[in-house]
Design a protein around this motif. Structure first.
Motif, short mmCIF file in Angstrom:
data_model
loop_
_atom_site.label_atom_id
_atom_site.label_comp_id
_atom_site.label_asym_id
_atom_site.label_seq_id
_atom_site.Cartn_x
_atom_site.Cartn_y
_atom_site.Cartn_z
N VAL A 26 76.10 49.04 -2.96
CA VAL A 26 75.48 47.96 -3.74
C VAL A 26 73.98 48.17 -3.79
CG1 VAL A 26 75.22 45.47 -4.04
CG2 VAL A 26 77.27 46.38 -2.91
N ASP A 27 73.42 48.05 -4.99
CA ASP A 27 71.96 48.02 -5.18
C ASP A 27 71.60 46.78 -5.96
OD1 ASP A 27 70.70 50.66 -4.19
OD2 ASP A 27 72.42 51.37 -5.35
N HIS A 28 70.41 46.28 -5.75
CA HIS A 28 69.91 45.12 -6.50
C HIS A 28 68.96 45.65 -7.57
CE1 HIS A 28 69.81 40.80 -6.82
NE2 HIS A 28 68.49 40.82 -6.96
N VAL A 29 69.37 45.55 -8.81
CA VAL A 29 68.61 46.15 -9.92
C VAL A 29 68.33 45.08 -10.97
CG1 VAL A 29 68.65 47.88 -11.76
CG2 VAL A 29 69.63 48.42 -9.53
N ALA A 30 67.06 44.92 -11.29
CA ALA A 30 66.65 43.95 -12.32
C ALA A 30 67.27 42.58 -12.09
CB ALA A 30 67.00 44.47 -13.72
N GLY A 31 67.38 42.20 -10.82
CA GLY A 31 67.83 40.86 -10.49
C GLY A 31 69.32 40.67 -10.31
N VAL A 32 70.13 41.74 -10.39
CA VAL A 32 71.57 41.60 -10.22
C VAL A 32 72.11 42.67 -9.28
CG1 VAL A 32 71.92 40.54 -12.49
CG2 VAL A 32 72.08 43.02 -12.24
N ASP A 33 73.22 42.36 -8.62
CA ASP A 33 73.89 43.34 -7.78
C ASP A 33 74.69 44.30 -8.66
OD1 ASP A 33 72.92 42.28 -5.46
OD2 ASP A 33 74.78 41.24 -4.89
N ALA A 79 80.59 40.50 -14.59
CA ALA A 79 80.28 39.86 -15.86
C ALA A 79 79.56 38.53 -15.63
CB ALA A 79 81.55 39.63 -16.67
N ALA A 80 79.94 37.82 -14.56
CA ALA A 80 79.33 36.53 -14.26
C ALA A 80 77.84 36.66 -13.97
CB ALA A 80 80.04 35.89 -13.06
N ALA A 81 77.41 37.85 -13.53
CA ALA A 81 75.99 38.04 -13.21
C ALA A 81 75.10 37.98 -14.44
CB ALA A 81 75.80 39.37 -12.48
N VAL A 82 75.69 38.18 -15.63
CA VAL A 82 74.91 38.09 -16.87
C VAL A 82 75.44 36.96 -17.76
CG1 VAL A 82 74.05 40.46 -16.92
CG2 VAL A 82 76.33 39.98 -17.83
N GLY A 83 76.11 35.99 -17.12
CA GLY A 83 76.49 34.78 -17.82
C GLY A 83 77.76 34.82 -18.64
N TYR A 84 78.64 35.78 -18.36
CA TYR A 84 79.90 35.88 -19.10
C TYR A 84 81.09 35.84 -18.15
CZ TYR A 84 78.03 36.66 -23.77
OH TYR A 84 77.43 36.49 -24.98
N ARG A 121 69.47 42.44 -22.20
CA ARG A 121 69.52 42.29 -20.74
C ARG A 121 70.20 43.50 -20.11
NH1 ARG A 121 68.01 41.72 -16.01
NH2 ARG A 121 69.03 40.27 -14.58
N LEU A 122 71.31 43.95 -20.69
CA LEU A 122 71.99 45.12 -20.16
C LEU A 122 71.12 46.37 -20.25
CD1 LEU A 122 75.64 44.62 -21.48
CD2 LEU A 122 74.75 44.17 -19.19
N LEU A 156 80.99 45.77 -17.26
CA LEU A 156 81.11 44.43 -16.71
C LEU A 156 82.51 44.28 -16.14
CD1 LEU A 156 79.52 42.34 -19.62
CD2 LEU A 156 78.36 43.57 -17.77
N VAL A 157 82.63 43.74 -14.94
CA VAL A 157 83.94 43.60 -14.31
C VAL A 157 84.21 42.13 -13.98
CG1 VAL A 157 84.03 45.94 -13.38
CG2 VAL A 157 82.98 44.12 -12.02
N ALA A 158 85.50 41.79 -13.97
CA ALA A 158 85.95 40.44 -13.67
C ALA A 158 87.33 40.54 -13.03
CB ALA A 158 86.00 39.60 -14.95
N PRO A 159 87.81 39.45 -12.41
CA PRO A 159 89.17 39.49 -11.86
C PRO A 159 90.19 39.80 -12.94
CG PRO A 159 87.98 37.57 -11.04
CD PRO A 159 87.12 38.18 -12.11
#
Length: 362
Positions: free
Chosen positions: A175-182, A197-202, A220-221, A247-250
């Protein structure tokens, strides 16, 4: 030849039919494909990144491989042939092409073609159905993103880790923290930035069209991508097609992880071969954004169903190491391919004359 490979389509060339000088070669390819032009109206390109691809194939210079393969992403609206990345879909067509063109002798009922991808140095084994010594394109295998069924082509990647970046995890971190997101910065055949996906509001379940229309999301991406590119050792990625974004989600449809990928500025209608392999690999890395949302099956050998906007992509991986430090020892998948056209492609007349004069002078 023009072949569909997986969920892509491309023009396949014998290396001997093209100029040996890369600059001259690319000028010729751009003329044949019709770039730069958004419609590629003056060439054979398909006016979309997934259908504006080429393969250059030759007898391998390596003793452990049958053919050498150079993949080229022909940028639709710019005069550029990008030979930086891999493409597992176009790779799927290399086996049939090599057999059709006599570079590899067909066996019965199956022919194994070992392919060296020159772009990245990776090696893959393709098992092509060749009953009675001829390539079979018809069959019962089905892959999402392609209508109907076709003969299966099994692909095993022998050494995809770090194919472009030099190591599976270019920063050494899950894990890295890049531009405010993991994020996970990972390369198992394709440099990919994996984030929730939730990290960018989706939610990660939106349609491809909804995501593709979101200008703010794309900006943003791209911000994340450009910063990640530097950390991955890719330098300024603004004019490069890597790293891709995922972008990943369950999982939502019975699979193991849900994805929405960008290639890198358009939302993919499905997901690329190497991107799917790379995301599946990220799923088994403890603490990674993908591992947080994925449902991983037990066992050393795993088949991970990677969901995408038009279906799913099954990736087979073999995981060794320990629970804390897993090692993906093998990755494979199933693709199909079909020969669509065989013939002559013509460059612009002035260019053809110039190349002919150059060849005569040589």
């Amino acid at each position: 030849m023009i072949l569909r490979g997986g969920t892509s389509k491309g023009a396949y060339f014998l290396a001997d039919d093209l100029p040996s000088d890369p600059a001259c070669r690319d000028v010729l390819i751009l003329s044949i494909m019709g770039s730069p032009d958004p419609r590629q109206i003056d060439g054979i390109g398909g006016a979309h990144p997934l259908t504006s691809k080429i393969a250059i194939v030759s007898k391998s210079k390596r003793l452990d491989c049958d053919v050498d393969f150079i993949f080229g992403q022909v940028v639709v609206d710019k005069p550029k042939v990008d030979v930086t990345p891999n493409c597992g879909n176009i790779l799927a067509g290399v086996g049939p092409f090599a057999i059709e063109r006599g570079l590899v002798k067909a066996g019965h009922p199956m022919t194994c073609v070992r392919v060296h991808t020159v772009n990245t140095g990776t090696i893959a084994e393709l098992k092509v159905q060749t009953p009675n010594g001829r390539v079979a394109y018809g069959g019962t295998a089905r892959i999402d993103g392609v209508p109907g069924t076709a003969a299966p082509i099994a692909i095993d990647f022998l050494d995809a880790a770090g194919s472009v970046c030099g190591s599976l995890l270019p920063t050494g971190n899950n894990v890295d923290h890049v531009a405010g997101v993991d994020v996970t910065l990972i390369d198992n055949g394709m440099p990919v930035v994996v984030l929730e996906a939730a990290a960018v509001g989706y939610t990660g379940y939106e349609s491809r069209d909804v995501l593709d229309r979101d200008v703010e999301l794309k900006a943003r991406l791209e911000e994340i991508r450009l910063e990640a590119g530097k950390l991955m050792g890719l330098g300024d990625a603004s004019s490069k097609v890597v790293p891709k974004m995922a972008l990943v989600a369950p999982p939502a449809a019975g699979g193991h992880v849900c994805t929405r990928s960008f290639i890198p500025h358009e939302c993919h209608a499905s997901i690329g071969v190497f991107a799917a392999v790379t995301v599946a690999t990220a799923c088994v890395l403890p603490g990674s954004p993908a591992a947080r949302v994925a449902k991983i099956p037990l066992g050393r050998e795993k088949t991970l169903s990677v969901e995408h906007p038009t279906g799913e992509f099954s990736v087979m991986i073999e995981v060794g190491g320990t629970e804390e430090n897993p090692v993906v020892e093998r990755a494979g998948l199933l693709r199909t391919a079909r020969l669509l056209f065989e013939g002559h492609a013509f460059a612009h007349e002035a260019l053809s004359q110039l190349l002919e004069e150059s060849r005569d002078a040589a």
